[in-house]
Design a protein around this motif. Structure first.
Motif, PDB file in Angstrom:
ATOM      1  N   ASP A 339       0.712  -1.307  -0.070  1.00 35.64           N
ATOM      2  CA  ASP A 339       0.135   0.001  -0.033  1.00 35.64           C
ATOM      3  C   ASP A 339       0.825   1.237   0.252  1.00 35.64           C
ATOM      4  N   ALA A 340       0.223   2.370   0.196  1.00 33.04           N
ATOM      5  CA  ALA A 340       1.165   3.711   0.239  1.00 33.04           C
ATOM      6  C   ALA A 340       2.293   3.811   1.133  1.00 33.04           C
ATOM      7  N   ASP A 341       1.899   3.178   2.229  1.00 35.87           N
ATOM      8  CA  ASP A 341       2.883   3.016   3.506  1.00 35.87           C
ATOM      9  C   ASP A 341       3.990   1.869   3.435  1.00 35.87           C
ATOM     10  N   SER A 342       3.902   0.864   2.262  1.00 36.31           N
ATOM     11  CA  SER A 342       4.942  -0.142   1.963  1.00 36.31           C
ATOM     12  C   SER A 342       6.087   0.616   1.329  1.00 36.31           C
ATOM     13  N   PRO A 343       7.198   0.433   1.863  1.00 35.54           N
ATOM     14  CA  PRO A 343       8.399   0.927   1.337  1.00 35.54           C
ATOM     15  C   PRO A 343       9.196   0.456   0.303  1.00 35.54           C
ATOM     16  N   LEU A 344       8.306  -0.161  -0.676  1.00 37.93           N
ATOM     17  CA  LEU A 344       9.087  -0.705  -1.841  1.00 37.93           C
ATOM     18  C   LEU A 344       8.763  -0.079  -3.056  1.00 37.93           C
TER      19      LEU A 344
END
Length: 853
Positions: A339-344
């Motif tokens: 999601d938007a907060d996943s750091p990938l």
């Protein structure tokens, strides 16, 4: 002659006890000598089957449709019973156990054999439209764990996934399914019963480390079997055959995974093992090449219930102070959500991955990865540390099935206009199973997203023009044009630099577009990109070296550029090269044509005459060659492409500008040092690094003799902190982490240059205008710049802007002009993916003689 097979009966009993819905399957295949051909089918359903509606069909010699149909007899086949169809002229050993003879059952090991229920394909061997020996002169027996048929007959056939091979004319297994001969002595096993009193939770199987605590150190499999139960989150149909189980509640410990992959022996899972099914298995725990999995044998599994709530995907996070691989290990076997907060973010766009030999994409932790020697000099601890960090900061994204050419299975509407992916994008909304194979963590997608889900920072978006287009000043660009060849393969005209007496379309003499249509697309994309650059001087690399006349690649590009610019002031001219620096060939058909250097590709310089004036003709800076003697009396030779140098007068300015373009030796080919100095310890800077240093030394010496401003442009095949660039600029030996040497056995203009590699003690003082954290090229998930703009100190204060225009390196190479491996993917003549290198654009501000700018 039908016989009840005890093993088949056991399978049927096990399937019945676990509520598994199976069917009639091909369980043995005999392709022996002469007419020893036979197909065995077995009833693995829960009730008897009448064969009158069933048939065996054949597709012969690579046909893309079935041409032979053999209807089975009106026979009732009991549960667990096998039926043998054979050639009417087969040996007596086959006839004795056979049930039906047919003279039409004539196939070889490269023909497709399929089982049909009416018009419905229910099982098969081979691939339609492909003639490939997958079972020549062998007997095949189906793995007993396989209970559903193979219906993807148009896709690649993986023999080893479900079949065991036996020698030619092995008939003792006909009449009973299974891997053993039909001896009638194997008793049926007891139906599988789940021991609910001794269940081991999935999180205890996984543990909180990188391997299961149930697998002893030094071993790859647990000595005991365990009963494990969970809810199915996804199936693996192709690359990962089996299914994923997850504990629906978990243990609340984020350091232990609640999911695990279940391997059923190579076959796909039965049809009723679907997401939401609760399944109990008895299995050993296995560390399969780094992936923790449950290994089920002898159908030791049971569907307990169906239609259960599927555990929601876990939003993927990396904890503070944690590396990406550790975070992935915590989620191994689980379904995660990006999601938007996943750091990938994307660090390698969707393209072909040679390691796993499939199309896929790579993500990195927080930011795209950079090549270590673009940031730090080779042999420094910083470079080694960067390489180590890169290795644990990446994960591959792929579908369970191998992606077809030109398709991104998990990305809807993939196209070059409005459905594209860019370096640095986030894949918001994508769900995937966390797996591990080929030595890398992998996210195996379970849904689809589209361009509306991409998290893209504004600075990563496409731009129709470079920033420099809005700036005043003289603009000089460097652009690798990706093998711009007018001698495309289907024209039948080889490149004139080829020395072979006869060449074909697959010869290295042919590069670039193989057809008229692909050449037209390549030219349009390049022209659109160069027009948008709006540069006054453009240095070019990877032009076909086929002269300078109206039939040349250079003239073709210049004319196409000028045709797109109505204002004649914007038209380009190619510099004229001094006759003494040109090469001539005496071969028939090439008489009188002038070439620059002797390589199949060459460099060029074009300019706008109303902005700058070419002073005299361009000259050649000859590069060294390598000719190293070998112990067997042979010679290991390597060559460089020569540099082109042109001095320009800027009208009204007091200073002239000398522009040099070069294209150093590739990292891909090998030189003497790679074979005899480095050997298996490959130089981290790529092959031929010492030879590129030799070229840098020659170029650096030549620059010292030039008066006035100098700008060196080119694809120097060296990242920002590699030896050739340090040689041309400056370095401190301590900062280098070691020593820089030129190549041995080099010549220059036919004379000995350096018999032994020489220590380079200082650089030649040019200034690298591009900041080292910028990039122009992407390779194997790492960014860097092989393309450089190097200025003499006198020019530096005239530089007002430098830009790597990211129209290529950030894009998927599937959008390039080539149709190879891109299937039905639509193409566009837009500027994006016009090459595999980004253009470099330098803006200069010259003062006029009266002091004005």
């Amino acid at each position: 002659m039908t016989r009840i097979n005890t093993l088949a009966s056991a399978i049927a009993l096990a399937l019945m006890s676990s509520s598994v819905s199976a069917q009639l399957l091909i369980t043995e295949y005999v392709e022996g000598t002469s007419n020893n051909k036979a197909i065995e089918v077995t009833n693995l359903s829960e009730s008897g089957i009448n064969l009158s509606e069933y048939s065996v069909k054949l597709a012969i010699n690579g046909a893309d449709s079935f041409g032979t149909t053999i209807s089975l007899n009106d026979v009732n086949l009991a549960v667990g019973e096998s039926y043998v169809l054979h050639h009417s002229s087969a040996s007596s050993d086959i006839k004795e156990v056979g049930d039906q003879a047919s003279g039409s059952l004539s196939f070889n090991g490269d023909d497709v054999v399929a089982l049909f229920d009416g018009e419905e394909l229910i099982d098969s061997l081979g691939q339609l439209g492909v003639r490939e020996d997958f079972a020549k002169d062998v007997t095949l027996r189906r793995d007993p764990s396989v209970t559903t048929g193979r219906t993807d007959v148009e896709n690649e056939f993986d023999l080893d996934a479900q079949w065991t091979t036996f020698p030619t004319d092995t008939f003792d297994g006909l009449g009973c399914s299974g891997l053993e001969a039909c001896d009638g002595t194997t008793p049926p096993p007891n139906p599988f019963v789940c021991d609910t009193e001794n269940l081991v939770p999935i999180y205890d199987v996984q543990g909180d480390g990188d391997r299961s605590p149930l697998v002893p150190e030094g071993s790859f499999e647990s000595p005991e079997k365990y009963f494990v139960r969970g809810v199915v989150t996804a199936r693996g149909e192709s690359l990962y055959k089996g299914f994923y189980l997850q504990d629906p509640y978990g243990d609340g410990n984020e350091n232990t995974s609640d999911g695990v992959f279940v391997f059923l022996g190579g076959g796909t899972a039965p049809n009723d093992i679907q997401p939401g099914a609760e399944v109990c298995v008895e299995a050993t725990v296995k560390e399969y090449y780094g992936n923790t999995q449950l290994d089920v044998r002898n159908n030791a599994f049971k569907v307990v219930s169906t239609d259960n709530p599927i555990p929601a995907p876990t939003a993927f996070r990396v904890k503070e102070g944690e590396d990406l691989h550790t975070a992935l290990e915590r989620h191994e076997g689980m379904q995660v959500l990006l999601d938007a907060d996943s750091p990938l973010v994307i660090t390698r766009n969707f393209s072909f991955d040679y390691a796993s030999y499939r199309n896929n994409l790579m993500l990195a932790h927080n930011t795209p990865l950079y090549n270590p020697t673009h940031l730090y000099a080779a042999e420094t601890e910083a470079a080694k540390q960067q390489a180590a960090e890169n290795a644990i900061s990446r994960v591959y994204v792929e579908s369970d099935y191998k992606a077809k050419d030109g398709e991104v299975p998990w990305f809807d509407n993939f196209n070059p206009v409005d459905g594209y992916l860019r370096m640095g994008d986030k894949l918001n909304g994508l769900t995937a199973m966390v797996g591990y194979s080929y030595g890398e963590y992998r996210l195996v997608t379970t849904n689809t997203i589209n361009s509306g889900h991409l998290g893209r920072e504004p600075e990563n978006e496409r731009t129709e023009q470079p920033v420099t287009a809005y700036e005043n000043g003289l603009k000089v660009a460097g652009f690798n044009v990706l093998n711009y060849f007018t001698s495309y393969a289907k024209s039948g005209n080889p490149n004139p630099m080829c020395t072979e007496a006869s060449v074909g379309p697959n010869d290295n003499c042919y590069r670039g577009a193989p057809s008229v249509d692909e050449f037209a697309l390549q030219q349009a994309k390049l022209v659109n990109a160069i027009v948008a650059m709006d540069a006054d001087i453009v240095t070019l690399m990877e032009l076909e070296n086929n002269g300078f006349d109206e039939n040349s690649a250079l003239d073709s590009l210049v004319n196409a550029l000028n045709d797109e610019q109505t204002d004649k002031k914007d038209h380009y001219r190619a510099v004229k090269v001094h006759k003494s620096d040109l090469t001539f060939k005496d071969e028939p058909g090439f008489e009188g044509v002038e070439y620059f250097g002797t390589d199949a590709i060459t460099v060029g310089i074009i300019y706008r005459h109303h902005k700058v004036k070419a002073k005299n003709k361009a000259r050649q800076i000859m590069m060294p060659e390598q000719h190293a003697p070998l112990d067997d009396g042979g010679v290991k030779s390597a060559y460089q492409r020569h540099a082109m140098m042109q001095k320009f007068n800027i009208p009204g300015a007091k200073d002239d500008l000398t522009v040099i373009v070069n294209h150093f030796k590739s990292k891909g080919s090998t030189c003497w040092e790679d074979d005899f100095i480095f050997g298996e310890d490959e130089d981290v800077q790529g092959s031929c690094n010492n030879f590129r240093v030799s070229a840098a030394k020659v170029l650096g010496e030549a620059v010292q003799d030039i008066k006035g401003d100098v700008l060196v442009m080119g694809d120097l095949n060296s990242y920002g902190m590699e030896d050739p660039i340090l040689t041309l600029t400056s370095f401190d030996e301590a900062d280098r982490g070691g020593k820089i040497y030129t190549a041995s056995y080099t010549t220059l203009d036919g004379k000995v240059f350096e018999n032994e590699g020489q220590l380079v003690e200082k650089g030649y003082g040019l200034v690298n205008l591009k900041h080292k954290t910028d990039y122009s090229y992407s390779y194997e998930g790492e960014l860097g710049s092989l393309d450089h703009a190097l200025a003499s100190p006198s020019l530096v204060n005239k530089v007002t802007a430098v830009e790597a225009w990211h129209i290529n390196a950030a894009e998927s190479n599937l959008f390039e002009y080539s149709s190879k491996y891109t299937g039905d993917l639509e193409k566009s003549d837009n500027i994006y993916s016009s090459s595999d290198h980004d253009p470099i654009i330098v803006t200069l501000e010259y003062k006029h003689k009266n002091g004005k700018k």
